[in-house]
Design a protein around this motif. Structure first.
Motif, PDB file in Angstrom:
ATOM      1  N   ARG A  31       0.824  -1.203   0.000  1.00 42.72           N
ATOM      2  CA  ARG A  31       0.000   0.000   0.000  1.00 42.72           C
ATOM      3  C   ARG A  31       0.865   1.263   0.000  1.00 42.72           C
ATOM      4  O   ARG A  31       2.062   1.202   0.315  1.00 42.72           O
ATOM      5  N   SER A  38      11.499   3.101   0.173  1.00 42.77           N
ATOM      6  CA  SER A  38      12.561   3.094   1.186  1.00 42.77           C
ATOM      7  C   SER A  38      13.239   1.733   1.237  1.00 42.77           C
ATOM      8  O   SER A  38      14.467   1.645   1.391  1.00 42.77           O
ATOM      9  N   ASP A 150      11.613  -0.875  13.178  1.00 47.16           N
ATOM     10  CA  ASP A 150      12.244   0.052  14.145  1.00 47.16           C
ATOM     11  C   ASP A 150      11.204   0.806  14.968  1.00 47.16           C
ATOM     12  O   ASP A 150      11.523   1.378  16.004  1.00 47.16           O
ATOM     13  N   SER A 181      13.959  -0.067   7.064  1.00 48.48           N
ATOM     14  CA  SER A 181      14.734   0.723   6.102  1.00 48.48           C
ATOM     15  C   SER A 181      15.498   1.834   6.803  1.00 48.48           C
ATOM     16  O   SER A 181      16.373   2.455   6.220  1.00 48.48           O
TER      17      SER A 181
END
Ligand code: GDP
Ligand code: MG
Length: 202
Positions: A31, A38, A150, A181
């Motif tokens: 999406r 990234s 992250d 990323s």
């Protein structure tokens, strides 16, 4: 494995514009705003290669990048950044358009193809489920990748993977890769999984 080159090739609205040369392809599906561009940049360690946008939903183009590595299995590849789906401000009509753009892309058979289905580790949308079902109907078995890890503490990564597994109703044997990323966590594993798939493709 070393990335020897990573270059933008072309942005295509129509299949006639796709590059003529046939190389194995890695297609990025997911999406809008999930982190496809990234991820692409992170995998090839080139920050500004695919444009990263915080205002998603603009592109209807299929973007081709050529990537060269020193791995004999992955010598020259196309990375294909497909249009994102599901941006809130876009009408339902876009869904039909999205299916048509992506369907056209899948109609054309490259030498080999690995599909990376990019998901947000923090949760799926109903359109992710619809899209997964659509891919499966097309006979496509994507590599599943939960990105932005992250944003979660590491003790919650497993729960996030379990949740995705349940949401997509897939079995324990299908692997879900985790990625960031931002920190590039998971890069070696994702390349390893891509390599394995390419070898299976014959
Ligand atoms: N924290 C974090 N942010 C990310 C990550 N991947 C993407 N983003 C951010 O999410 C937004 C959308 O990313 P983008 O790559 O353009 O998504 P795309 O629309 O799927 O291509 C941008 O603001 C990115 O900086 C990630 O792994 N961690
Ligand atoms: Mg993008």
């Amino acid at each position: 494995m070393k990335i020897l080159a990573a270059d933008f090739v072309r942005s295509c609205l129509h299949p006639e514009e796709y590059p003529r040369e046939r190389f194995p392809e890695i297609a990025f599906v997911g999406r809008s705003n999930v982190g496809k561009s990234s991820l692409l940049n992170s995998l090839v360690q080139r920050k500004g290669l695919a444009k990263i946008s915080a205002t998603p939903g603009k592109t209807r183009h299929v973007n081709f990048f050529r990537v060269a590595t020193n791995d004999p299995i992955l010598r020259v590849l196309y990375f294909v950044d497909l249009p994102g789906y599901g941006y809130a401000h876009i009408s339902k009509a876009f869904r039909a358009q999205w299916v048509s753009i992506v369907d056209q892309y899948f109609q054309r058979l490259p030498a080999k193809r690995v599909v990376l289905f990019v998901l947000d580790c923090r949760g799926l949308s109903p359109l992710d489920q619809t899209t997964f079902a659509w891919l499966t109907d097309q006979g496509i078995t994507p590599l599943l990748l939960a990105t932005k890890v992250d944003k979660l503490p590491s003790h919650r990564h497993q729960a996030s993977v379990d949740h995705i597994r349940q949401s997509l109703a897939i079995g324990e044997t299908i692997r879900i890769l985790t990625y960031s990323s931002r920190t590039h966590e998971g890069r070696v594993e994702v390349w390893g999984a891509i390599r394995e798939r390419m070898m299976m493709e014959g």
